[in-house]
Design a protein around this motif. Structure first.
Motif, PDB file in Angstrom:
ATOM      1  N   ASP A 112       0.817  -1.207   0.000  1.00 25.91           N
ATOM      2  CA  ASP A 112       0.000   0.000   0.000  1.00 25.91           C
ATOM      3  C   ASP A 112       0.851   1.258   0.000  1.00 25.91           C
ATOM      4  N   THR A 113       2.164   1.089   0.152  1.00 26.84           N
ATOM      5  CA  THR A 113       3.089   2.216   0.216  1.00 26.84           C
ATOM      6  C   THR A 113       4.422   1.776  -0.368  1.00 26.84           C
ATOM      7  N   LYS A 119      12.017  -2.118   3.473  1.00 25.66           N
ATOM      8  CA  LYS A 119      10.639  -2.403   3.874  1.00 25.66           C
ATOM      9  C   LYS A 119       9.861  -2.963   2.692  1.00 25.66           C
ATOM     10  N   GLN A 120       9.097  -3.981   2.951  1.00 24.68           N
ATOM     11  CA  GLN A 120       8.210  -4.580   1.957  1.00 24.68           C
ATOM     12  C   GLN A 120       6.914  -4.939   2.684  1.00 24.68           C
ATOM     13  N   TYR A 121       6.160  -3.896   3.033  1.00 19.53           N
ATOM     14  CA  TYR A 121       4.956  -4.096   3.835  1.00 19.53           C
ATOM     15  C   TYR A 121       3.869  -4.796   3.013  1.00 19.53           C
ATOM     16  N   ILE A 122       3.287  -5.821   3.593  1.00 17.99           N
ATOM     17  CA  ILE A 122       2.215  -6.541   2.919  1.00 17.99           C
ATOM     18  C   ILE A 122       0.974  -5.644   2.855  1.00 17.99           C
ATOM     19  N   PRO A 123       0.221  -5.644   1.747  1.00 17.31           N
ATOM     20  CA  PRO A 123      -1.010  -4.849   1.705  1.00 17.31           C
ATOM     21  C   PRO A 123      -1.967  -5.245   2.837  1.00 17.31           C
ATOM     22  N   LYS A 124      -2.647  -4.263   3.378  1.00 14.09           N
ATOM     23  CA  LYS A 124      -3.563  -4.530   4.493  1.00 14.09           C
ATOM     24  C   LYS A 124      -4.601  -5.582   4.113  1.00 14.09           C
ATOM     25  N   ALA A 125      -5.032  -5.548   2.853  1.00 10.88           N
ATOM     26  CA  ALA A 125      -6.061  -6.488   2.395  1.00 10.88           C
ATOM     27  C   ALA A 125      -5.579  -7.932   2.404  1.00 10.88           C
ATOM     28  N   TRP A 126      -4.269  -8.152   2.461  1.00 11.09           N
ATOM     29  CA  TRP A 126      -3.725  -9.508   2.400  1.00 11.09           C
ATOM     30  C   TRP A 126      -3.167  -9.987   3.736  1.00 11.09           C
ATOM     31  N   GLU A 127      -3.303  -9.203   4.760  1.00 14.28           N
ATOM     32  CA  GLU A 127      -2.762  -9.600   6.055  1.00 14.28           C
ATOM     33  C   GLU A 127      -3.466 -10.861   6.562  1.00 14.28           C
ATOM     34  N   GLY A 128      -2.689 -11.764   7.169  1.00 12.91           N
ATOM     35  CA  GLY A 128      -3.241 -12.967   7.757  1.00 12.91           C
ATOM     36  C   GLY A 128      -3.420 -14.125   6.805  1.00 12.91           C
ATOM     37  N   LYS A 129      -3.069 -13.953   5.549  1.00 11.61           N
ATOM     38  CA  LYS A 129      -3.225 -15.040   4.576  1.00 11.61           C
ATOM     39  C   LYS A 129      -2.090 -16.052   4.712  1.00 11.61           C
ATOM     40  N   ALA A 137      -3.514 -14.541  -4.131  1.00 12.22           N
ATOM     41  CA  ALA A 137      -3.861 -13.115  -4.125  1.00 12.22           C
ATOM     42  C   ALA A 137      -2.948 -12.333  -5.066  1.00 12.22           C
ATOM     43  N   VAL A 138      -1.655 -12.645  -5.054  1.00 10.25           N
ATOM     44  CA  VAL A 138      -0.714 -11.973  -5.953  1.00 10.25           C
ATOM     45  C   VAL A 138      -1.087 -12.256  -7.404  1.00 10.25           C
ATOM     46  N   PHE A 139      -1.384 -13.511  -7.696  1.00 15.01           N
ATOM     47  CA  PHE A 139      -1.764 -13.886  -9.062  1.00 15.01           C
ATOM     48  C   PHE A 139      -3.014 -13.140  -9.514  1.00 15.01           C
ATOM     49  N   GLU A 164      12.718  -3.325  -6.265  1.00 13.05           N
ATOM     50  CA  GLU A 164      13.950  -3.451  -5.472  1.00 13.05           C
ATOM     51  C   GLU A 164      13.849  -4.615  -4.479  1.00 13.05           C
ATOM     52  N   ILE A 165      13.691  -5.802  -5.029  1.00 10.34           N
ATOM     53  CA  ILE A 165      13.385  -6.977  -4.203  1.00 10.34           C
ATOM     54  C   ILE A 165      14.640  -7.726  -3.764  1.00 10.34           C
ATOM     55  N   SER A 166      15.727  -7.024  -3.549  1.00 10.16           N
ATOM     56  CA  SER A 166      16.971  -7.643  -3.074  1.00 10.16           C
ATOM     57  C   SER A 166      16.769  -8.422  -1.781  1.00 10.16           C
ATOM     58  N   ASN A 167      15.922  -7.886  -0.900  1.00 11.58           N
ATOM     59  CA  ASN A 167      15.660  -8.537   0.384  1.00 11.58           C
ATOM     60  C   ASN A 167      14.278  -9.186   0.425  1.00 11.58           C
ATOM     61  N   GLY A 168      13.757  -9.504  -0.757  1.00 11.52           N
ATOM     62  CA  GLY A 168      12.473 -10.174  -0.828  1.00 11.52           C
ATOM     63  C   GLY A 168      11.319  -9.218  -1.026  1.00 11.52           C
ATOM     64  N   MET A 169      10.122  -9.736  -0.816  1.00 16.24           N
ATOM     65  CA  MET A 169       8.890  -8.963  -0.983  1.00 16.24           C
ATOM     66  C   MET A 169       7.802  -9.555  -0.087  1.00 16.24           C
ATOM     67  N   LEU A 170       6.775  -8.773   0.169  1.00 19.32           N
ATOM     68  CA  LEU A 170       5.637  -9.233   0.967  1.00 19.32           C
ATOM     69  C   LEU A 170       6.105  -9.879   2.271  1.00 19.32           C
TER      70      LEU A 170
END
Length: 353
Positions: A112-113, A119-129, A137-139, A164-170
């Motif tokens: 969302d930001t 930082k690779q903050y997960i979207p609020k809509a996907w939290e807890g999945k 959800a990504v697909f 900039e996914i050097s340290n991953g994502m989500l």
């Protein structure tokens, strides 16, 4: 590797391969990408900021087009609350870009930001999945948003699956280095979402983007791992800011190695330098932080891209070239009064005839 994780990745990879077989990817073999990330430009113009050349106000896209720019990069946030880069906003920008003759690189942040190495903050809509739910959800999100661009007549020409996914994502699911299996599954899900949106035998090229333009060792580690998971992509994207990522010689060594080792096209998809003192107040700078120093920096970096072996250097994008009234605005192409800086002319000699 856990059996379930391996099965999930193989399933995603198989689906991706099927999409590749059915829908040939487009290529841009002959075109050199002269680009800029202009994701904040519409926001500025909507608020009344006038971009100018020689004191004459012009639409921002027109200024860039008149100086040889042929690509625009636009980021997309999932559900932004304070930043403008929603799906609707990005589609409107893409329409204006296409109207001015630009090709379009879409930059998925899957957040969302801001998503970057810190930082690779997960979207609020996907939290807890769960991991499986998150991959789905990504697909679906990637496929559906890509279809929205297609139906609006602004289907992207290239897509970044992550920023900039050097340290991953989500994070935490896809955080690196501890969760490579999960990360690979998420990247493949995004790629599959892009492929699933394609029709008429036309599909964007896929970019995998990290922020290690001057770090050969990390670049080798990262793309070796990507290769080991069988992830199919077309273009290697790098960021390069000299105060973070090393010298021009570091950049040259890394990009030349990358092109020769992975046999992929290379794009410096984020680069910038300040036109006034900012990053080098307390240490020696490689170029003066002045308008002329900013121009000289871009000229030298572009020379490195043009000389990448086997014609694998495919282009360069300035990061946020039209973003006034921001904390980083000294890296833009425009003065506070809206007039464009000398750096705008770097590609004139390449594009005019």
């Amino acid at each position: 590797m856990r059996k379930s994780a391996k099965q999930s990745i193989l399933k995603r990879l198989f689906i991706g391969i099927c999409f590749v077989i059915l829908i040939p990817l487009s290529t841009n073999a002959q075109e050199y990408m002269i680009g800029a990330d202009l994701s904040f430009m519409k926001e500025a113009e909507d608020k009344g900021f006038a971009f100018k050349e020689n004191e004459q106000a012009k639409p921002g896209f027109e200024i860039f087009r008149d100086h040889g720019y042929n690509w625009v990069r636009l980021r997309l946030f999932h559900t932004p609350t304070t930043l403008p880069n929603s799906l609707e906003y990005t589609i409107e920008m893409a329409k204006e870009a296409k109207k001015h003759g630009f090709k379009f690189l879409l930059d998925y942040h899957y957040s969302d930001t801001w998503a970057d190495p810190a930082k690779q903050y997960i979207p609020k809509a996907w939290e807890g999945k769960s991991q499986e739910e998150l991959e789905e959800a990504v697909f679906e999100y990637t496929r559906n948003t890509m279809i929205s661009f297609r139906e609006a007549g602004v289907f992207p020409d290239m897509v970044q699956v992550g920023n900039e996914i050097s340290n991953g994502m989500l994070w935490p699911n896809g955080k690196l280095p501890e969760n490579w299996d999960h990360f690979a599954g998420l990247v493949q899900a995004g790629i599959n979402g892009v492929y699933a949106s394609c029709d008429n035998n036309r599909c964007p090229e896929i970019m995998i983007h990290i922020d290690k333009g001057g770090d050969l060792d990390f670049t080798k580690y990262f793309y070796d791992k990507i290769t080991s998971y069988g992830i199919q992509y077309d273009v290697i994207g790098q960021s390069y800011y000299p105060w973070w990522h090393g010298s021009l010689l570091d950049l040259r060594a890394c990009l030349n190695f990358t092109a020769e080792t992975y046999k992929k096209d290379v794009v410096l998809v984020e680069v910038a330098y300040n036109y006034q003192p900012q990053e080098y107040k307390d240490k020696k700078a490689p170029f003066p932080e002045t308008p002329e120093g900013q121009k000289e920096f871009l000229e030298e970096v572009n020379r490195i891209i043009l000389n990448i072996p086997n014609n694998r250097g495919k282009g360069i994008f300035w990061w946020e070239a039209a973003a006034p009234n921001k904390s980083f605005s000294s890296r833009t192409f425009f003065k506070n009064d809206g007039n464009v800086q000398p750096v705008i002319s770097v590609f004139d000699k390449f594009s005019r005839h």
